[in-house]
Design a protein around this motif. Structure first.
Motif, mmCIF file in Angstrom:
data_model
loop_
_atom_site.group_PDB
_atom_site.id
_atom_site.type_symbol
_atom_site.label_atom_id
_atom_site.label_comp_id
_atom_site.label_asym_id
_atom_site.label_seq_id
_atom_site.Cartn_x
_atom_site.Cartn_y
_atom_site.Cartn_z
ATOM 1 N N ALA A 15 0.842 -1.196 0.000
ATOM 2 C CA ALA A 15 0.000 0.000 0.000
ATOM 3 C C ALA A 15 0.881 1.252 0.000
ATOM 4 C CB ALA A 15 -0.908 0.004 1.221
ATOM 5 N N PRO A 16 0.646 2.180 -0.929
ATOM 6 C CA PRO A 16 1.443 3.398 -0.971
ATOM 7 C C PRO A 16 0.947 4.418 0.053
ATOM 8 C CG PRO A 16 -0.198 3.470 -2.689
ATOM 9 C CD PRO A 16 -0.376 2.143 -1.994
ATOM 10 N N ALA A 17 1.769 5.416 0.313
ATOM 11 C CA ALA A 17 1.353 6.525 1.169
ATOM 12 C C ALA A 17 0.401 7.437 0.407
ATOM 13 C CB ALA A 17 2.579 7.312 1.628
ATOM 14 N N GLY A 18 -0.403 8.182 1.163
ATOM 15 C CA GLY A 18 -1.180 9.256 0.574
ATOM 16 C C GLY A 18 -2.583 8.913 0.141
ATOM 17 N N LEU A 19 -3.016 7.659 0.283
ATOM 18 C CA LEU A 19 -4.377 7.281 -0.078
ATOM 19 C C LEU A 19 -5.178 6.999 1.184
ATOM 20 C CD1 LEU A 19 -3.891 4.823 -3.092
ATOM 21 C CD2 LEU A 19 -4.398 7.261 -3.162
ATOM 22 N N SER A 20 -6.424 7.444 1.204
ATOM 23 C CA SER A 20 -7.304 7.116 2.319
ATOM 24 C C SER A 20 -7.596 5.622 2.311
ATOM 25 C CB SER A 20 -8.615 7.891 2.206
ATOM 26 O OG SER A 20 -9.369 7.429 1.090
ATOM 27 N N ALA A 44 2.901 1.557 7.747
ATOM 28 C CA ALA A 44 2.238 2.616 8.502
ATOM 29 C C ALA A 44 2.206 3.925 7.717
ATOM 30 C CB ALA A 44 2.928 2.820 9.843
ATOM 31 N N ASN A 45 3.202 4.145 6.869
ATOM 32 C CA ASN A 45 3.242 5.323 6.002
ATOM 33 C C ASN A 45 3.033 6.633 6.764
ATOM 34 O OD1 ASN A 45 3.770 4.019 3.524
ATOM 35 N ND2 ASN A 45 1.618 3.523 3.228
ATOM 36 N N GLY A 46 3.607 6.709 7.966
ATOM 37 C CA GLY A 46 3.558 7.938 8.737
ATOM 38 C C GLY A 46 2.270 8.189 9.492
ATOM 39 N N SER A 188 4.205 -1.512 -5.886
ATOM 40 C CA SER A 188 3.407 -0.479 -5.247
ATOM 41 C C SER A 188 3.050 0.604 -6.249
ATOM 42 C CB SER A 188 4.154 0.109 -4.036
ATOM 43 O OG SER A 188 3.322 1.001 -3.323
ATOM 44 N N ASN A 189 3.993 1.515 -6.537
ATOM 45 C CA ASN A 189 3.708 2.589 -7.485
ATOM 46 C C ASN A 189 3.356 2.079 -8.876
ATOM 47 O OD1 ASN A 189 3.935 4.922 -5.891
ATOM 48 N ND2 ASN A 189 6.161 4.876 -6.007
ATOM 49 N N ALA A 190 3.915 0.948 -9.257
ATOM 50 C CA ALA A 190 3.645 0.403 -10.591
ATOM 51 C C ALA A 190 2.193 -0.035 -10.747
ATOM 52 C CB ALA A 190 4.574 -0.780 -10.869
ATOM 53 N N VAL A 191 1.507 -0.235 -9.637
ATOM 54 C CA VAL A 191 0.103 -0.653 -9.661
ATOM 55 C C VAL A 191 -0.831 0.462 -9.199
ATOM 56 C CG1 VAL A 191 -1.583 -2.286 -8.675
ATOM 57 C CG2 VAL A 191 0.704 -3.080 -9.326
ATOM 58 N N PHE A 192 -0.413 1.194 -8.171
ATOM 59 C CA PHE A 192 -1.300 2.159 -7.530
ATOM 60 C C PHE A 192 -0.949 3.614 -7.816
ATOM 61 C CE2 PHE A 192 -1.335 -1.594 -4.599
ATOM 62 C CZ PHE A 192 -2.636 -2.000 -4.880
ATOM 63 N N GLY A 193 0.028 3.866 -8.679
ATOM 64 C CA GLY A 193 0.422 5.223 -9.002
ATOM 65 C C GLY A 193 -0.665 5.980 -9.754
ATOM 66 N N ASP A 194 -0.522 7.299 -9.798
ATOM 67 C CA ASP A 194 -1.494 8.147 -10.486
ATOM 68 C C ASP A 194 -1.622 7.757 -11.956
ATOM 69 O OD1 ASP A 194 -1.874 9.553 -8.158
ATOM 70 O OD2 ASP A 194 -0.533 11.205 -8.709
ATOM 71 N N GLY A 195 -2.852 7.694 -12.423
ATOM 72 C CA GLY A 195 -3.106 7.422 -13.825
ATOM 73 C C GLY A 195 -3.006 5.968 -14.228
ATOM 74 N N ILE A 196 -2.777 5.077 -13.258
ATOM 75 C CA ILE A 196 -2.624 3.643 -13.564
ATOM 76 C C ILE A 196 -3.911 2.913 -13.210
ATOM 77 C CG2 ILE A 196 -1.382 1.525 -12.950
ATOM 78 C CD1 ILE A 196 1.079 3.279 -12.447
ATOM 79 N N GLU A 197 -4.352 2.044 -14.070
ATOM 80 C CA GLU A 197 -5.492 1.182 -13.800
ATOM 81 C C GLU A 197 -4.981 -0.088 -13.118
ATOM 82 O OE1 GLU A 197 -8.381 -0.818 -12.967
ATOM 83 O OE2 GLU A 197 -8.911 1.125 -13.902
ATOM 84 N N PRO A 198 -5.264 -0.269 -11.817
ATOM 85 C CA PRO A 198 -4.680 -1.398 -11.084
ATOM 86 C C PRO A 198 -4.973 -2.766 -11.697
ATOM 87 C CG PRO A 198 -5.596 0.195 -9.553
ATOM 88 C CD PRO A 198 -6.031 0.619 -10.927
ATOM 89 N N ARG A 199 -6.193 -2.951 -12.195
ATOM 90 C CA ARG A 199 -6.527 -4.253 -12.780
ATOM 91 C C ARG A 199 -5.625 -4.553 -13.971
ATOM 92 N NH1 ARG A 199 -9.256 -6.573 -16.868
ATOM 93 N NH2 ARG A 199 -10.442 -8.486 -16.422
#
Length: 218
Positions: A15-20, A44-46, A188-199
């Motif tokens: 799980a990346p930081a910055g997402l609810s 924990a991502n802070g 992480s970022n390769a799946v959940f980064g901005d503009g990426i469709e996780p599926r």
């Protein structure tokens, strides 16, 4: 989800930081529609303890419904409260040894933080369930960190304890990780980064691994 191929490197999501909790839960649900995922790591991502527990309480059921094992970073109490399958530790060797002895009968205990072979061997002597080569949130470049690849290859050749190696922000980097012989590649970022469709990302990552990852000996 597609059927897992146990004879090649499998995907671990981080799980990346910055997402609810709600936003990440939705993106995780999308990701697992793309194919095989072995497990999910929740750093924990802070977040403070209460916020981190809320995050885990929301996400763990989604992951479990999809058949993923869930590993919570650092806080053994939160891991127990939310019904996680394991805990990830990067504390001192003595503390990790105590936690392994106390917890390993009822949940996985994995370790990370090794920067050298000596560090890794010292952790390996504690007999954790896995070792992670990488740092949460540092998959910002397309390629994996060269040190993580080198440690993963050495470890996979020498030690029976499974290892997870952090990939880069480019999905093609799963091939570099798989080539080391590591049992698991972390994304992480390769799946959940901005503009990426996780599926789509998970579908492509599994296709790359199916096509090009070396097979393990039976």
């Amino acid at each position: 989800m597609t059927a897992a191929d146990p004879n090649r490197c499998r995907i671990v999501l981080i799980a990346p930081a910055g997402l609810s909790a709600e936003r990440f839960g939705a993106r995780l649900h999308q990701a697992v529609q793309g194919g095989d995922v072995a497990s999910l790591m929740l750093p924990a991502n802070g977040l403070d303890d209460a916020s981190f527990q809320h995050f885990c309480e929301h996400v763990v059921p989604i992951a479990h419904e999809a058949g993923l094992a869930v590993i919570v970073e650092g806080d053994t109490r939160i891991a127990g409260r939310v019904g996680a399958d394991g805990v990830h530790l990067e504390t001192g060797v003595t503390e990790i040894a105590n936690d392994i002895e106390r917890l390993q009968a009822r949940m996985m205990v994995g370790v990370g933080g090794a920067k050298t072979r000596d560090d890794a061997l010292e952790l390996g002597e504690l007999r954790p369930d896995y070792i992670f080569f990488g740092r949460f949130g540092y998959d910002t470049r397309p390629e994996p960190h060269s040190r993580n690849l080198a440690l993963g290859q050495w470890w996979a050749e020498m030690i029976e304890i499974p290892c997870i190696v952090m990939a880069g922000s480019d999905l093609d980097s799963v091939i570099q990780v798989a080539a080391t012989g590591a049992e698991f590649v972390a994304l992480s970022n390769a799946v959940f980064g901005d503009g990426i469709e996780p599926r789509d990302a998970i579908q492509r990552a599994n296709a790359l691994l199916d096509e090009r990852a070396p097979r393990f000996e039976a």
